[in-house]
Design a protein around this motif. Structure first.
Motif, PDB file in Angstrom:
ATOM      1  N   ARG A 142      -5.632  10.951   8.429  1.00 39.11           N
ATOM      2  CA  ARG A 142      -5.957   9.553   8.124  1.00 39.11           C
ATOM      3  C   ARG A 142      -4.874   8.972   7.229  1.00 39.11           C
ATOM      4  O   ARG A 142      -4.149   9.694   6.573  1.00 39.11           O
ATOM      5  CB  ARG A 142      -7.297   9.481   7.378  1.00 39.11           C
ATOM      6  N   GLY A 143      -4.811   7.661   7.200  1.00 43.08           N
ATOM      7  CA  GLY A 143      -3.866   6.958   6.337  1.00 43.08           C
ATOM      8  C   GLY A 143      -4.312   7.015   4.886  1.00 43.08           C
ATOM      9  O   GLY A 143      -5.291   7.685   4.547  1.00 43.08           O
ATOM     10  N   PRO A 144      -3.579   6.302   4.008  1.00 43.25           N
ATOM     11  CA  PRO A 144      -3.820   6.447   2.568  1.00 43.25           C
ATOM     12  C   PRO A 144      -5.179   5.959   2.059  1.00 43.25           C
ATOM     13  O   PRO A 144      -5.602   6.374   0.996  1.00 43.25           O
ATOM     14  CB  PRO A 144      -2.684   5.620   1.947  1.00 43.25           C
ATOM     15  N   GLY A 145      -5.887   5.127   2.801  1.00 38.09           N
ATOM     16  CA  GLY A 145      -7.199   4.676   2.338  1.00 38.09           C
ATOM     17  C   GLY A 145      -7.118   3.719   1.170  1.00 38.09           C
ATOM     18  O   GLY A 145      -6.051   3.253   0.790  1.00 38.09           O
ATOM     19  N   GLU A 146      -8.289   3.439   0.586  1.00 30.87           N
ATOM     20  CA  GLU A 146      -8.356   2.486  -0.514  1.00 30.87           C
ATOM     21  C   GLU A 146      -7.878   3.157  -1.802  1.00 30.87           C
ATOM     22  O   GLU A 146      -8.130   4.330  -2.026  1.00 30.87           O
ATOM     23  CB  GLU A 146      -9.811   2.030  -0.693  1.00 30.87           C
ATOM     24  N   SER A 147      -7.167   2.418  -2.639  1.00 33.85           N
ATOM     25  CA  SER A 147      -6.765   2.942  -3.943  1.00 33.85           C
ATOM     26  C   SER A 147      -7.235   1.964  -5.003  1.00 33.85           C
ATOM     27  O   SER A 147      -6.680   0.882  -5.167  1.00 33.85           O
ATOM     28  CB  SER A 147      -5.241   3.093  -4.004  1.00 33.85           C
TER      29      SER A 147
ATOM     30  N   ARG B  44       0.816  -1.211   0.000  1.00 30.84           N
ATOM     31  CA  ARG B  44       0.000   0.000   0.000  1.00 30.84           C
ATOM     32  C   ARG B  44       0.849   1.260   0.000  1.00 30.84           C
ATOM     33  O   ARG B  44       0.425   2.292  -0.494  1.00 30.84           O
ATOM     34  CB  ARG B  44      -0.889  -0.054   1.252  1.00 30.84           C
TER      35      ARG B  44
END
Lengths: 460, 460
Positions: free
Chosen positions: B357-362, B170
């Motif tokens: 927040r973290g990178p989340g869904e890509s 990720r």
């Protein structure tokens, strides 16, 4: 998406394709400005990948990246696939522009890299660097400057090339207690030792071959004397143990004195010789201290690190809860290092887009680094001695007096005409200081002609 | 530190010890509230580590954590080292409290885990989960809910236990193009196949032994039929290729039909049989499609995955720039999984402390998953055939008609009294659909008594 559904296009409007479709923030058009410092093997690969995969970077970050300048030492050198208008020899001006968001430093060495990074941070840029020597020497200054400027400092490419090891230590294992890190982190020395082991080549010839193939530099000191590995060990130890460890605190021995006879001794024991970077925590809780060292060591042929060949790197991590983990991959080279640099670049760019920063330095534990004398390992010694009755007893007595317990003691070569014999001794784990004192005493024994080699044995 | 130096204590004041001394923000006293859902093998380890290392968590996050409740199915079960006042069977109320910052879900399965996670997010909590089945089935719903609520969803523990693989895919490799992921991600089946290979045990006996040792559950379906590995493959493929891949889109074959004869055939080829999870990108750029599959395969004995034994996991990642990386470690178990969960917890807690927040869904690439019929691999076939002239030609002709190119064809057993012979065929890479059609045709040939086994060959 609710607002889109209520737009003039009506409730049946097709959702916008691309990143917005999965609920992420649509890309802001304003690009993030990137400056690249250095355009050698790694830098030119970074520049090309930034252009070739521009759309992917935009989608992954949520904003486009714009490469605004590349600082180089000499102008006029053509780099295929890179717009020559980007090159500038005034690297200082590039980091002072004030509108640069992200700076990638792949110059290497202490200066001018350090000043450029500090200036870039003062001017508000987050920095991605592959510079292990600089981090190991002046990490404290850099992290403080990043903290003061409120910017990121990322450095995945500084250790073990493309292998993700910084982020796993800094983030994945941050809920655990790491107790040891042991790895092969220098491809040049690994290539040379491979040659010596596989083809029986002597050190000088193996080095010459590595230089001819471009695996070793004209001045190979940083690699063969272990400076490069020691810088990496300092970075790994600091991250693993939440402390500050500088390169000079890492005990360092290179491979220049490894002989064919050492390699043969290792083979006779079912071992191979590898240059290892080792970081360990000794003791428990608040009393725990760090040892960090780089030296050649014999490891058993069936140890996973034994089969790490050529320019590959591998790092073992041991922690209380996770147990034993291994990370393996290409340890150097333009593309692999560029991969690590660009992974950091995306992370840092995402942070900037969200007006936040990554985890930063964690040195709260402030564990001291203890001296090599306190380190406990096994040793392999090779001695040339008189071939007569009573010699073995005298030697065994010398080990006992220095509290070094002997595991095996055997004669490996038949005596020559001159009444000499060669003895190989493998010890139980002993303190380095005790072993060193024992070796000095052995050297004084009339029956001992020469201590031919002393090497640590790891991974048993 | 400038302000400290100017404080009433005078310019010689000793700097404050602890985190503040290295320039980090001093811990805010207000703790982050943590709720734990599930207290089995993993949950109880998480609860204990949170208590045992509380000071370290505080230092690493910058704020203390407070475990406010543990949702369990049955009250009154004693868990050594865990305050029984924390237990509640009203897990729903725990996630509805509204003051919980972080929720750890280690219940497993689809419901009630899914509803509890969604409720927790709606009430503002970030979530850490180890639930691969849920992510593979309903990842889209969970990621959308996290996005809508502005909270984090982290899941390092969902794939390969303690091995950091989610974060490397990720984040570390996000500047690169991943082309393939191949791994051993299920320890139970790996243990069973190891037994079959090492001790010549049959499948049923090896399974019984795994059950007796606690490596396999009473109902082993999720493991031995490949559902668990398929869920993990879906997660890995989605992350690696920036797309959405659901568990049901992963082609899945388990190990229940592996026979001693298959294992013997593998040995004769210098191979071992492993249950592999494979995710590959076929084609280039926008046209590229994904294949994701879980099946037993023969791999050469000297392939790094071949020596991954027992309950260990290993994942290979191939990317354009980084090349070939491997990640290895314990794939399951309370402590290793807890390590991964707590690494995520610290990251998510740091994000919350920094209001980010973290990178989340890509999933911007939205690549389609192509069917197994399109997948190209090598195959090993074992056939029982008539032992008479002309049979080999008929069989070779059948392969040729279906455009499956044969690499080797050999007779492995002398004919029995009944005039039968056993043939082993290894093909060149061929499309799965072509091979399947070929196998159907072979079955129809009068000279072929039985197609004994068909297995893919990988890693050559």
């Amino acid at each position: 998406m609710t607002e889109t559904a209520q737009s003039p296009a009506g409730p049946d409007a097709v959702p916008v394709a691309g990143p917005a479709a999965d609920g992420a923030t649509p890309p802001t058009e304003q690009p993030l400005k990137v400056a690249l410092l250095g355009c050698g093997v790694v830098g030119s690969e970074v520049a090309r990948m930034l252009v070739d995969s521009a759309d992917d970077f935009t989608a992954r970050i949520g904003r486009p990246l714009e490469l605004v300048g590349i600082g180089v030492r000499r102008a006029g050198v053509e780099r295929p696939g890179i717009d020559s208008a980007l090159f500038t020899t005034d690297t200082e001006a590039l980091v002072r522009r004030g509108d640069v968001d992200l700076v990638i430093e792949v110059i290497g060495g202490i200066e001018p890299a350090k000043s450029l990074i500090l200036t870039a941070m003062e001017h508000g840029a987050s920095v991605v660097t592959a510079n292990k020597a600089l981090l190991a020497e002046a990490g404290t200054d850099l992290f403080s400057a990043a903290e003061a400027a409120g910017v990121d400092l990322y450095f995945e490419a500084a250790v073990a090339g493309a292998i993700p090891i910084i982020r796993p230590l800094r983030e994945s294992l941050v809920g655990d207690e790491i107790t040891a890190v042991m790895g092969i982190v220098n491809g040049t020395t690994n290539f040379i030792l491979d040659k010596m082991h596989g083809q029986g080549t002597g050190y000088a010839d193996a080095l010459a071959e590595a230089q001819a193939l471009g695996y070793a530099e004209a001045d190979p000191t940083a690699d063969v004397e272990g400076f490069d590995a020691a810088a990496k060990a300092a970075i790994l130890a600091g991250l693993a143990f939440h402390s500050r460890v500088r390169g000079v605190e890492v005990h360092r021995e290179g491979i220049t004195e490894i002989t064919r006879s050492d390699i043969a001794s290792a083979k006779a024991m079912g071992c191979v010789v590898k240059l290892l970077a080792i970081c360990e925590l000794s003791g428990e809780g608040a009393e725990a201290t760090i040892n960090a060292r780089v030296h050649p060591a014999m490891i058993p042929e069936d140890h996973p690190l034994a089969s790490v060949g050529g320019a590959y790197n591998a790092v073992f991590v041991e922690s209380k809860a996770a147990g034993r983990l291994m990370f393996y991959g290409p340890g150097a080279g333009g593309s692999p290092t560029a991969s690590a640099v660009l992974g950091d670049l995306v992370t840092v760019a995402r942070n900037r887009t969200r007006h936040t920063r990554g985890p930063g330095e964690s040195t709260y534990a402030q564990r001291p680094v203890h001296s090599i004398g306190e380190v406990v390992t096994r040793y392999h010694l090779s001695l040339e001695v008189d071939d007569r009755a009573g010699v073995l007893a005298a030697i065994a007595q010398c080990f006992a007096e220095h509290e070094v317990s002997v595991q095996t003691l055997r004669q490996v070569a038949s005596p020559g005409e001159d009444g000499e014999a060669r003895l190989v001794v493998v010890t139980h784990p002993a303190k380095d200081a005790a072993l060193a004192a024992c070796v000095r005493a052995l050297d004084e024994l009339p029956a001992v002609h020469e201590v031919l080699s002393v090497m640590r044995v790891e991974g048993l």
